[in-house]
Design a protein around this motif. Structure first.
Motif, PDB file in Angstrom:
ATOM      1  N   LEU A 115      -6.569   6.053  -4.848  1.00 22.32           N
ATOM      2  CA  LEU A 115      -5.892   6.156  -3.545  1.00 22.32           C
ATOM      3  C   LEU A 115      -6.832   5.755  -2.412  1.00 22.32           C
ATOM      4  CD1 LEU A 115      -3.871   9.506  -3.291  1.00 22.32           C
ATOM      5  CD2 LEU A 115      -3.023   7.196  -2.920  1.00 22.32           C
ATOM      6  N   PHE A 116      -8.058   6.300  -2.445  1.00 24.46           N
ATOM      7  CA  PHE A 116      -9.027   5.947  -1.403  1.00 24.46           C
ATOM      8  C   PHE A 116      -9.398   4.458  -1.492  1.00 24.46           C
ATOM      9  CE2 PHE A 116      -9.732  10.535  -0.836  1.00 24.46           C
ATOM     10  CZ  PHE A 116      -9.957  10.611   0.524  1.00 24.46           C
ATOM     11  N   TYR A 131       0.839  -1.205   0.000  1.00 28.28           N
ATOM     12  CA  TYR A 131       0.000   0.000   0.000  1.00 28.28           C
ATOM     13  C   TYR A 131       0.876   1.258   0.000  1.00 28.28           C
ATOM     14  CZ  TYR A 131      -2.748   3.870   1.677  1.00 28.28           C
ATOM     15  OH  TYR A 131      -3.311   5.119   1.814  1.00 28.28           O
ATOM     16  N   LYS A 149       3.815  -3.484  11.838  1.00 28.16           N
ATOM     17  CA  LYS A 149       3.184  -2.380  11.103  1.00 28.16           C
ATOM     18  C   LYS A 149       4.128  -1.840  10.045  1.00 28.16           C
ATOM     19  CE  LYS A 149      -0.461   0.034  10.593  1.00 28.16           C
ATOM     20  NZ  LYS A 149      -1.563  -0.732  10.074  1.00 28.16           N
ATOM     21  N   ARG A 201      -7.255  -1.389   4.697  1.00 33.85           N
ATOM     22  CA  ARG A 201      -8.039  -1.556   5.932  1.00 33.85           C
ATOM     23  C   ARG A 201      -8.747  -2.917   5.969  1.00 33.85           C
ATOM     24  NH1 ARG A 201     -11.867   3.035   6.053  1.00 33.85           N
ATOM     25  NH2 ARG A 201     -12.588   2.060   7.979  1.00 33.85           N
ATOM     26  N   THR A 249       2.741   5.395   4.913  1.00 28.80           N
ATOM     27  CA  THR A 249       2.389   6.578   4.112  1.00 28.80           C
ATOM     28  C   THR A 249       2.036   7.750   4.997  1.00 28.80           C
ATOM     29  OG1 THR A 249       0.040   6.027   3.970  1.00 28.80           O
ATOM     30  CG2 THR A 249       1.477   5.271   2.181  1.00 28.80           C
ATOM     31  N   SER A 250       1.562   7.486   6.206  1.00 28.66           N
ATOM     32  CA  SER A 250       1.165   8.620   7.017  1.00 28.66           C
ATOM     33  C   SER A 250       2.247   9.019   8.014  1.00 28.66           C
ATOM     34  CB  SER A 250      -0.166   8.345   7.720  1.00 28.66           C
ATOM     35  OG  SER A 250      -0.046   7.286   8.616  1.00 28.66           O
ATOM     36  N   PHE A 308       0.743   4.030  -2.855  1.00 27.47           N
ATOM     37  CA  PHE A 308       0.416   5.416  -2.506  1.00 27.47           C
ATOM     38  C   PHE A 308       1.388   6.367  -3.211  1.00 27.47           C
ATOM     39  CE2 PHE A 308       0.796   9.152   0.243  1.00 27.47           C
ATOM     40  CZ  PHE A 308      -0.515   9.435   0.609  1.00 27.47           C
ATOM     41  N   LYS A 321      -6.611   2.516   0.034  1.00 23.43           N
ATOM     42  CA  LYS A 321      -6.676   2.637   1.500  1.00 23.43           C
ATOM     43  C   LYS A 321      -7.762   1.709   2.054  1.00 23.43           C
ATOM     44  CE  LYS A 321      -5.528   4.217   5.484  1.00 23.43           C
ATOM     45  NZ  LYS A 321      -4.200   3.863   6.012  1.00 23.43           N
TER      46      LYS A 321
END
Lengths: 238, 238
Positions: free
Chosen positions: B190-191, B165, B225, B198, B229-230, B169, B194
């Motif tokens: 992108l959404f 992912y 983990k 999830r 990206t965040s 991204f 995501k």
């Protein structure tokens, strides 16, 4: 009076669970407000604090779930009392997810790791979170005071959040199209806005649970829905 | 033999709940596969079908929750049996959320409402969903066959989804920066990506529940983990 004694112990356990829900609600509100404050000010320390405190909310949710289930197994509550305990579990679940969404926003602050380039990028996000926080506060009040009317008002107002999110989505895409240097920050802001919109959905879920706790029924029909970003065409690049 | 009779009725109720979970799992897998098939082929009819069928999954989750709670109240199961019933509720909750995420992808298909402009936009999304579907299939098998080792393998493999992912991204952001006409479609992709990431998280949640159902314990420590990206800086526009 053994029966009286059992009822009193049961009531005490219910009250204690209710207190834990209130505490979870307060913590969830703080995490949401802090995550967007951290985003607005590029405050990495505050963002890190949100991430750390979210773990506490996860732990509290587990505790509420375990205690609620033990209460059901031990006391075999029926009708209104059973609804009350089920409501605790559902609300704790929604509040835990609100905390996760605040944590996601906090992680984006760390990803962006620089002041937001243009103040106007933030206006919509800040407006969105104000409404989401009002919704959270109102639905937690509706729960504490058993106000079905206030719960319904929260549900009905979710369309405001959705409409604002839709407009913000288009606005942020426009900034991205105007200048590719905006794409990075605006993408993180888009995801943050989506997280806030989902916080609004959880406030609505809680409103439904409050209605269920009070009346024993679910509202009829689909909830009102005005987030149209995923069913509408996008602004044309220019 | 009234006791024997009660135990048998209880086992029958447990088996019926287990059957409902298996049915929910199958439906969730179908919705996920169909949502990405609809995305790849611009198949609006299939997308609409995913949205419609997701309601069934919501209804099934409510039913499992109600029946599980009534079972706890009626039979007061202890230890292993109580864990079993709690596991049903948790897995049903995760599967319902998997269905929601598939529905979100299906809504994006309707939003995009045109064939994806460049086939390479889709390669990463399709690869991502393949792994997510394998994870779902494996964890549902781990649950049916009570295989703790397989559950742990699912948990450990979530880092693959997260790493993929993260790379997707960055890739999609690069397409957006190369040509602003890509921003609309790539934002929806992108959404969607995501959402798939999830779905992988929910497979991991289910793996944790399987471990809990078998052993009565939660795994120690944070799960591995690798979605960064965040917490990472973004590619530089060029």
């Amino acid at each position: 009076m053994p029966d009286q004694h059992i009822v009193t112990a049961y009531d005490a356990e219910l009250r204690r669970l209710g207190g834990q829900i209130a505490e979870m609600g307060g913590l969830a509100e703080t995490l949401v407000a802090d995550s967007v404050a951290a985003l607005s000010r590029n405050d990495l320390e505050l963002a890190q604090r949100v991430i750390t405190h979210d773990k506490r909310l996860d732990q509290m949710q587990r505790t509420v779930e375990e205690e609620a289930i033990l209460l059901i197994a031990k006391r075999q509550p029926m009708a209104t009392d059973l609804r009350e305990v089920i409501s605790f579990m559902r609300i704790a679940n929604d509040l835990e997810r609100v905390g996760d969404l605040a944590k996601n926003i906090a992680k984006r602050v760390i990803a962006i790791d620089s002041p937001i380039a243009h103040k106007q990028f933030l206006v919509g996000v800040q407006h969105l979170v104000e409404i989401a926080l009002e919704q959270l506060a109102n639905v937690l009040n509706a729960y504490s005071n058993r106000e079905d009317g206030l719960a319904r008002a929260v549900r009905d107002r979710d369309t405001d959040i959705d409409a604002l999110y839709t407009s913000l989505f288009r606005e942020l895409l426009t900034y991205m199209m105007e200048d590719p240097r905006n794409i990075g920050q605006c993408t993180h802001l888009l995801f943050s806005a989506k997280n806030i919109e989902r916080i609004g959905d959880h406030a609505t879920n809680i409103a439904e649970t409050v209605h269920y706790a009070i009346t024993g029924e679910m509202w009829e029909g689909d909830r009102p829905k005005a987030d149209t970003t995923s069913v509408e065409s996008l602004p044309v690049p220019g």
